[in-house]
Enzyme design. Structure first.
Site, PDB file in Angstrom:
ATOM      1  NE  ARG A 162      -3.828   0.670   1.802  1.00  0.00           N
ATOM      2  CZ  ARG A 162      -5.075   0.731   2.280  1.00  0.00           C
ATOM      3  NH1 ARG A 162      -5.314   1.375   3.407  1.00  0.00           N
ATOM      4  NH2 ARG A 162      -6.057   0.163   1.641  1.00  0.00           N
TER       5      ARG A 162
ATOM      6  CG  HIS B   2      -8.164   0.233  -3.188  1.00  0.00           C
ATOM      7  ND1 HIS B   2      -7.451  -0.908  -2.858  1.00  0.00           N
ATOM      8  CD2 HIS B   2      -8.797   0.638  -2.050  1.00  0.00           C
ATOM      9  CE1 HIS B   2      -7.645  -1.170  -1.568  1.00  0.00           C
ATOM     10  NE2 HIS B   2      -8.454  -0.253  -1.061  1.00  0.00           N
TER      11      HIS B   2
ATOM     12  CD  GLN C 188     -12.621  -1.573  -1.393  1.00  0.00           C
ATOM     13  OE1 GLN C 188     -11.845  -1.562  -0.448  1.00  0.00           O
ATOM     14  NE2 GLN C 188     -13.856  -2.027  -1.277  1.00  0.00           N
TER      15      GLN C 188
ATOM     16  CG  ASP D  92     -13.180   6.220  -1.392  1.00  0.00           C
ATOM     17  OD1 ASP D  92     -13.102   6.190  -0.154  1.00  0.00           O
ATOM     18  OD2 ASP D  92     -12.194   6.031  -2.141  1.00  0.00           O
TER      19      ASP D  92
ATOM     20  CB  CYS E  72     -13.918   1.261  -0.458  1.00  0.00           C
ATOM     21  SG  CYS E  72     -13.441   2.966  -0.217  1.00  0.00           S
TER      22      CYS E  72
ATOM     23  NE  ARG F 274     -10.115  -5.157  -0.066  1.00  0.00           N
ATOM     24  CZ  ARG F 274      -9.409  -4.179   0.490  1.00  0.00           C
ATOM     25  NH1 ARG F 274     -10.026  -3.153   1.025  1.00  0.00           N
ATOM     26  NH2 ARG F 274      -8.092  -4.182   0.480  1.00  0.00           N
TER      27      ARG F 274
HETATM   28  N1   CP Z   1     -11.119  -0.171   2.001  1.00  0.00           N
HETATM   29  C1   CP Z   1      -9.867  -0.255   2.469  1.00  0.00           C
HETATM   30  O1   CP Z   1      -8.893  -0.451   1.743  1.00  0.00           O
HETATM   31  O2   CP Z   1      -9.768  -0.135   3.833  1.00  0.00           O
HETATM   32  P1   CP Z   1      -8.433   0.101   4.653  1.00  0.00           P
HETATM   33  O3   CP Z   1      -7.893   1.424   4.251  1.00  0.00           O
HETATM   34  O4   CP Z   1      -8.852   0.058   6.089  1.00  0.00           O
HETATM   35  O5   CP Z   1      -7.470  -0.996   4.322  1.00  0.00           O
HETATM   36  N1  NVA Z   2      -9.665   6.698  -1.715  1.00  0.00           N
HETATM   37  C1  NVA Z   2      -9.315   6.278  -0.380  1.00  0.00           C
HETATM   38  C2  NVA Z   2      -9.555   4.816  -0.216  1.00  0.00           C
HETATM   39  C3  NVA Z   2      -9.335   4.309   1.165  1.00  0.00           C
HETATM   40  C4  NVA Z   2      -9.542   2.848   1.292  1.00  0.00           C
HETATM   41  C5  NVA Z   2      -7.865   6.651  -0.092  1.00  0.00           C
HETATM   42  O1  NVA Z   2      -7.028   6.533  -0.978  1.00  0.00           O
HETATM   43  O2  NVA Z   2      -7.591   7.058   1.031  1.00  0.00           O
END
Ligand code: CP
Ligand code: NVA
Length: 457
Positions: free
Chosen positions: A255, A282, A285, A377, A417, A445
């Site tokens: 990430r 993502h 997701q 989101d 999400c 997920r």
């Molecule tokens: N939706 C999602 O990726 O959640 P987190 O940021 O908690 O991993």
């Molecule tokens: N768009 C959001 C998604 C979080 C799961 C971000 O990037 O923070």
């Protein structure tokens, strides 16, 4: 003692303690274990009993008819009686004979059948359960558990973007995910002995917990590396980190802030790299989202997904996926916050071939017209905190609230999400309302990522 128990087998022991306490007993005996084993009718043991034509209700009645209520005490530190301990030893022995590293409910059932001095064995024998038949059934299940996905075409591949997958591969992931979901409480040792390194430059609940739990359930191991642990790009370069990791582990989930980081990890590590969110995409997701939509709506070509809010990473992956599977997707977002033009162009190119439609507009009400899925989101993605104040103002008309939901199709479901900023992009009423499928989505997920890992690693 309990480390090698599956989650469900552990729960059975806990249920057995509760059953013993309810009956006023001082110790957990075999009959309490039997009650614990059938408390939920979808454990492997409960399914085996039902396959053998034994009614779970009848078992409960038989136990209750024969036990006398004691004075007892309650508490979850209740000890096992010697016969119950012997059942556990026998369960270990049965697991060993089946070459299984984990003690599941099927082994506990075998232990109960084998401990002939126990009340549970007497009841089970009277109801027609014998050791031979039970073993045969456990063996069949064992065969099913070690079945690998038939197809190796994704083995060794990276998942950085939805662009990396064909429609056929997407549906393969959904199929394996559904299969793994149906075995939810089994440990399926598809990745036994394998390790996933999980690199996090940002915070996470779902991604971290689902990847780590997924590896455990697949018989492997996951290592959580927080930003401060490896200081990617500061303490050492991304290529160096990648070239070290590939010598030890069999997969990387990352990430990151810059999408280029996952691209570089994949370039320099000769093992699968999975994007657990970047500034561009993502993908895990979006796969979990479309798995949820498939479960709820069936035919994806009949889906009209309205994405309301920021044209961010999540929106990009959803758009690319919608285009691949032939769904209609409308993005309703403020001017200046549209999804990346190159992403829209790629999605539209795929859409031409599948019959999907991808549109972007600035009117949220127009975007949800006829929609049977509404998605939103956060308005302030991780890394954009400095823009928060300005964004909250611009995005205000894009809140997914009851009025907006009422403007969509009657059978609309609501996805998010998460994490949700309640009162900003979505109201409590909608997220907790009857049309929300956000928690089913979060559950998926786990299943979808187990499939991704089982297919690629
Ligand atoms: N939706 C999602 O990726 O959640 P987190 O940021 O908690 O991993
Ligand atoms: N768009 C959001 C998604 C979080 C799961 C971000 O990037 O923070």
């Amino acid at each position: 003692m309990w480390q090698r128990f599956t989650e469900m087998a552990r729960r059975v022991i806990f249920f057995a303690q509760e059953e013993a306490a309810k009956l006023g007993e001082n110790h957990v005996s075999t009959e309490h274990m039997l009650l614990g084993l059938i408390r939920e009718d979808d454990t492997v043991a409960a399914l085996m009993l039902q396959h053998m034509g034994v009614s779970l209700k009848k078992i409960r009645e038989e136990v209750e008819r024969r036990v006398t209520r004691g004075e007892g005490r309650s508490g979850d530190d209740m000890q096992l009686a010697p016969r119950a301990k012997r059942v556990i030893d026998l369960a270990y022995d049965e697991a060993r004979q089946l070459n299984n590293n984990y003690i599941g409910t099927e082994h506990l059932l075998l232990g109960l059948v084998r401990e002939q001095n126990g009340l549970a064995a007497q009841i089970l024998t009277e109801l027609g359960v014998d050791l031979e038949k039970t073993r045969q059934m456990a063996e069949q299940l064992q065969d099913r558990k070690v079945t690998k996905p038939q197809d190796d075409s994704l083995r060794g591949r990276d998942l950085l973007s939805i662009k990396d997958l064909s429609a056929e591969e997407i549906f393969k992931i959904f199929a394996v995910a559904a299969e793994l979901k149906s075995e939810d409480r089994l440990v399926n040792p598809l990745l036994e002995g394998k390790t996933l390194a999980m690199i996090f430059e940002k915070q996470s609940l779902r991604t971290r917990v689902t990847f780590e739990t997924g590896m455990t359930q697949l018989g492997g191991h996951a290592i959580y590396l927080q930003p401060a642990d490896i200081a990617l790009g500061t303490r050492e370069s991304v290529p160096d980190a990648a070239r070290n990791l590939e010598r030890w582990v069999q997969g990387i989930m990352a990430r990151v802030f810059a999408h280029q980081t996952v691209v570089d990890l994949a370039k320099y590590a000769n093992i699968p790299v999975i994007n657990g969110l970047s500034d561009a995409e993502h993908p895990c997701q979006a796969l979990a989202d479309f798995m949820t939509i498939l479960e709820k709506k069936g035919d994806l070509t009949k889906v009209k997904l309205a994405y309301i809010g920021d044209g961010c990473n999540t929106c990009n992956s959803l758009m690319l996926l919608a285009a691949k599977v032939g769904a209609t997707m409308t993005v309703g977002c403020p001017e200046g916050y549209e999804p990346d033009t190159a992403m829209v162009t790629t999605a539209r190119r795929d859409a031409k071939e599948t019959g999907a439609t991808i549109s972007v507009m600035n009117d949220p009400y127009k975007a949800v017209e006829g929609a049977n899925v509404i998605y939103t989101d956060t308005w302030v993605s991780m890394g954009l905190e400095a823009e928060k104040e300005a964004r909250l103002k611009v995005f205000e008309p894009y809140q997914v609230n009851q009025a907006l939901v009422d403007a969509a199709a009657e059978d609309v479901i609501i996805l998010h999400c998460m994490p949700a900023k309640r009162g900003e992009e979505i109201t409590d009423e909608v997220l907790d309302g009857p049309k929300s499928a956000a928690f089913d989505e979060a559950e998926n997920r786990l299943h979808v990522q187990k499939a991704i890992m089982a297919l690629t690693m």
